[in-house]
Design a protein around this motif. Structure first.
Motif, PDB file in Angstrom:
ATOM      1  N   TYR A   1      27.522  20.902  66.669  1.00  0.00           N
ATOM      2  CA  TYR A   1      26.732  20.323  67.754  1.00  0.00           C
ATOM      3  C   TYR A   1      27.641  20.064  68.957  1.00  0.00           C
ATOM      4  O   TYR A   1      28.811  19.723  68.794  1.00  0.00           O
ATOM      5  CB  TYR A   1      26.163  18.955  67.361  1.00  0.00           C
TER       6      TYR A   1
ATOM      7  N   LEU B   1      23.950  10.655  58.045  1.00  0.00           N
ATOM      8  CA  LEU B   1      24.757  11.334  59.060  1.00  0.00           C
ATOM      9  C   LEU B   1      24.642  10.659  60.433  1.00  0.00           C
ATOM     10  O   LEU B   1      25.641  10.504  61.149  1.00  0.00           O
ATOM     11  CB  LEU B   1      24.315  12.815  59.166  1.00  0.00           C
TER      12      LEU B   1
ATOM     13  N   MET C   1      30.293  22.737  56.080  1.00  0.00           N
ATOM     14  CA  MET C   1      29.809  24.055  56.502  1.00  0.00           C
ATOM     15  C   MET C   1      30.995  24.812  57.098  1.00  0.00           C
ATOM     16  O   MET C   1      31.359  24.587  58.254  1.00  0.00           O
ATOM     17  CB  MET C   1      28.681  23.914  57.524  1.00  0.00           C
TER      18      MET C   1
ATOM     19  N   ILE D   1      19.767  24.057  61.392  1.00  0.00           N
ATOM     20  CA  ILE D   1      20.933  23.495  62.085  1.00  0.00           C
ATOM     21  C   ILE D   1      22.145  23.710  61.180  1.00  0.00           C
ATOM     22  O   ILE D   1      22.156  23.273  60.027  1.00  0.00           O
ATOM     23  CB  ILE D   1      20.702  21.992  62.355  1.00  0.00           C
TER      24      ILE D   1
ATOM     25  N   LEU E   1      30.433  19.421  61.023  1.00  0.00           N
ATOM     26  CA  LEU E   1      30.295  18.987  59.635  1.00  0.00           C
ATOM     27  C   LEU E   1      31.172  19.918  58.797  1.00  0.00           C
ATOM     28  O   LEU E   1      30.847  21.106  58.648  1.00  0.00           O
ATOM     29  CB  LEU E   1      28.828  19.065  59.186  1.00  0.00           C
TER      30      LEU E   1
ATOM     31  N   TYR F   1      17.489  21.421  55.121  1.00  0.00           N
ATOM     32  CA  TYR F   1      18.222  21.361  56.394  1.00  0.00           C
ATOM     33  C   TYR F   1      17.413  20.701  57.496  1.00  0.00           C
ATOM     34  O   TYR F   1      16.238  20.385  57.327  1.00  0.00           O
ATOM     35  CB  TYR F   1      18.573  22.790  56.845  1.00  0.00           C
ATOM     36  N   GLY F   2      18.073  20.562  58.680  1.00  0.00           N
ATOM     37  CA  GLY F   2      17.354  20.283  59.915  1.00  0.00           C
ATOM     38  C   GLY F   2      16.882  21.621  60.451  1.00  0.00           C
ATOM     39  O   GLY F   2      17.599  22.616  60.359  1.00  0.00           O
TER      40      GLY F   2
ATOM     41  N   THR G   1      19.140  14.110  63.322  1.00  0.00           N
ATOM     42  CA  THR G   1      18.073  14.977  63.855  1.00  0.00           C
ATOM     43  C   THR G   1      16.980  14.145  64.521  1.00  0.00           C
ATOM     44  O   THR G   1      16.446  14.539  65.559  1.00  0.00           O
ATOM     45  CB  THR G   1      17.485  15.845  62.726  1.00  0.00           C
TER      46      THR G   1
ATOM     47  N   GLU H   1      13.910  17.112  60.359  1.00  0.00           N
ATOM     48  CA  GLU H   1      14.906  17.065  59.290  1.00  0.00           C
ATOM     49  C   GLU H   1      14.233  17.254  57.939  1.00  0.00           C
ATOM     50  O   GLU H   1      13.280  16.565  57.611  1.00  0.00           O
ATOM     51  CB  GLU H   1      15.654  15.715  59.326  1.00  0.00           C
ATOM     52  N   LYS H   2      14.740  18.195  57.172  1.00  0.00           N
ATOM     53  CA  LYS H   2      14.295  18.482  55.807  1.00  0.00           C
ATOM     54  C   LYS H   2      12.769  18.553  55.682  1.00  0.00           C
ATOM     55  O   LYS H   2      12.147  17.798  54.921  1.00  0.00           O
ATOM     56  CB  LYS H   2      14.892  17.457  54.843  1.00  0.00           C
TER      57      LYS H   2
ATOM     58  N   GLN I   1      18.983   9.544  60.264  1.00  0.00           N
ATOM     59  CA  GLN I   1      19.151  10.986  60.491  1.00  0.00           C
ATOM     60  C   GLN I   1      19.501  11.273  61.949  1.00  0.00           C
ATOM     61  O   GLN I   1      18.787  10.842  62.870  1.00  0.00           O
ATOM     62  CB  GLN I   1      17.867  11.735  60.106  1.00  0.00           C
TER      63      GLN I   1
ATOM     64  N   GLY J   1      25.324  22.684  61.370  1.00  0.00           N
ATOM     65  CA  GLY J   1      26.428  21.721  61.246  1.00  0.00           C
ATOM     66  C   GLY J   1      27.433  21.774  62.381  1.00  0.00           C
ATOM     67  O   GLY J   1      28.568  21.296  62.238  1.00  0.00           O
TER      68      GLY J   1
HETATM   69  C1  G1P Z   1      22.962  17.690  57.585  1.00  0.00           C
HETATM   70  C2  G1P Z   1      21.985  17.611  58.773  1.00  0.00           C
HETATM   71  C3  G1P Z   1      21.065  18.832  58.789  1.00  0.00           C
HETATM   72  C4  G1P Z   1      21.879  20.102  58.789  1.00  0.00           C
HETATM   73  C5  G1P Z   1      22.861  20.098  57.613  1.00  0.00           C
HETATM   74  C6  G1P Z   1      23.799  21.287  57.659  1.00  0.00           C
HETATM   75  O1  G1P Z   1      22.231  17.556  56.389  1.00  0.00           O
HETATM   76  O2  G1P Z   1      21.246  16.410  58.666  1.00  0.00           O
HETATM   77  O3  G1P Z   1      20.234  18.777  59.920  1.00  0.00           O
HETATM   78  O4  G1P Z   1      21.023  21.231  58.737  1.00  0.00           O
HETATM   79  O5  G1P Z   1      23.660  18.913  57.605  1.00  0.00           O
HETATM   80  O6  G1P Z   1      24.627  21.265  56.512  1.00  0.00           O
HETATM   81  P1  G1P Z   1      22.962  17.205  54.981  1.00  0.00           P
HETATM   82  O7  G1P Z   1      23.628  18.488  54.536  1.00  0.00           O
HETATM   83  O8  G1P Z   1      23.942  16.122  55.261  1.00  0.00           O
HETATM   84  O9  G1P Z   1      21.861  16.803  54.062  1.00  0.00           O
END
Ligand code: G1P
Length: 295
Positions: free
Chosen positions: A209, A112, A135, A205, A132, A172-173, A233, A192-193, A231, A207
């Protein structure tokens, strides 16, 4: 004075492997919630919040997203001749103005943070929104509008967050919560994760910002983090040392449309809240639940 947020970035390069075979030829962002593609709903949220310029970070086989945000002369002409004025009005209302949608490609799936960095030239030196589209946040006013209120009062960077059960934080973050600031709070840390024992809270987080352009200088140098990916984050955590970050627990419901159950749930929720189909859909759903679940 805060600088007005005029641009929004939509990372849409993901492969959508969780939805194969549907996503073999159709980008996952074009799957529909009732009759609006997932990407359109994210764009709706951005436009409601006053966004003027849409920036899509796409990838191979995503050309149809570009077509979706363009005029379709033949279709519009046919609708006009058949006097389908309501359908035509929807297409006209959804169309971005000339020059108000830009497309760039993420050439490799490096994460991301890398996708956002790919938008740096199109964003330039101004704060921007990032959504994102997977979401889908069902909210009124929309989640980004709610975040704009925090941004207009405090400036800096703003992240939408929500609570999840502790055993879910690893997906998630996650942010740490500091002092209250109006409707939001000061973010004190980000990871992150994380493993549950390393998570600073259960606030993830969601999605959405609002970010200052200095994030691009940090993304420039960002090395791979969780999952071997660049990342966002991690760069936000570096920026947290230099600028304010606010978290907002928004009012609304999130559906993770990158997941089959989340996607189906979004369709049910939106179907039940749409005046045009709700009574019939409610009856149909009730009949299915009676038959399949004995409810
Ligand atoms: C991304 C972000 C994460 C966030 C999430 C929400 O992760 O890196 O911080 O909480 O989206 O969907 P991904 O879903 O791409 O793994």
């Amino acid at each position: 004075m805060t600088r007005k947020i005029k641009k929004a970035v939509f990372p849409v390069a993901g492969l959508g492997t969780r939805f194969l075979p549907a996503t073999k030829a159709v980008p996952k962002e074009m799957l529909t919630i009732v009759d609006r593609p997932v990407i359109q709903l994210a764009v709706d949220e951005a436009r409601e919040a006053g966004i003027e310029h849409l920036i899509f970070v796409t990838g191979r086989n995503k050309g149809v997203i570009e077509d979706h945000f363009d005029k379709q002369y033949e279709l519009e002409d046919t609708l006009r001749r058949r006097n389908k004025m309501a359908e035509l009005a929807v297409l006209e209302a959804d169309l971005p103005g000339a020059g108000q949608a830009s497309f760039t490609r993420q050439q490799e799936p490096l994460g991301l943070g890398h996708a956002v960095w790919c938008a740096r030239e199109l964003v330039g030196n101004e704060p921007f929104a990032l959504l994102l589209p997977d979401m889908f946040i069902h909210a009124s006013p929309g989640c980004l509008s709610q975040m704009m209120n925090v941004y207009n009062a405090y400036g800096g960077n703003v992240i939408a967050v929500e609570e999840v059960p502790e055993d879910q934080v690893y997906k998630y973050g996650v942010v740490g919560r500091g002092e209250t600031a109006g409707a939001g709070f000061h973010v004190t840390s980000m990871v992150e994760k994380p493993k549950v024992e390393d998570a600073p809270s259960n606030l993830i987080i969601s999605g959405r910002y609002i970010l200052q352009p200095e994030i691009f200088d940090l993304l420039d140098k960002q090395t791979a983090g969780a999952g071997g990916e660049i990342q966002l984050t991690d760069s936000m955590l570096s920026l947290l040392g230099q600028q304010d970050f606010f978290g907002l627990k928004f009012e609304g419901t999130t559906y993770d449309c990158g997941d089959k159950v989340g996607f189906l749930s979004a369709n049910v929720a939106l179907g039940l809240s749409r005046d045009d189909i709700s009574p019939k859909f409610r009856a149909a759903l009730k009949a299915i639940l009676d038959e399949k679940c004995g409810l």
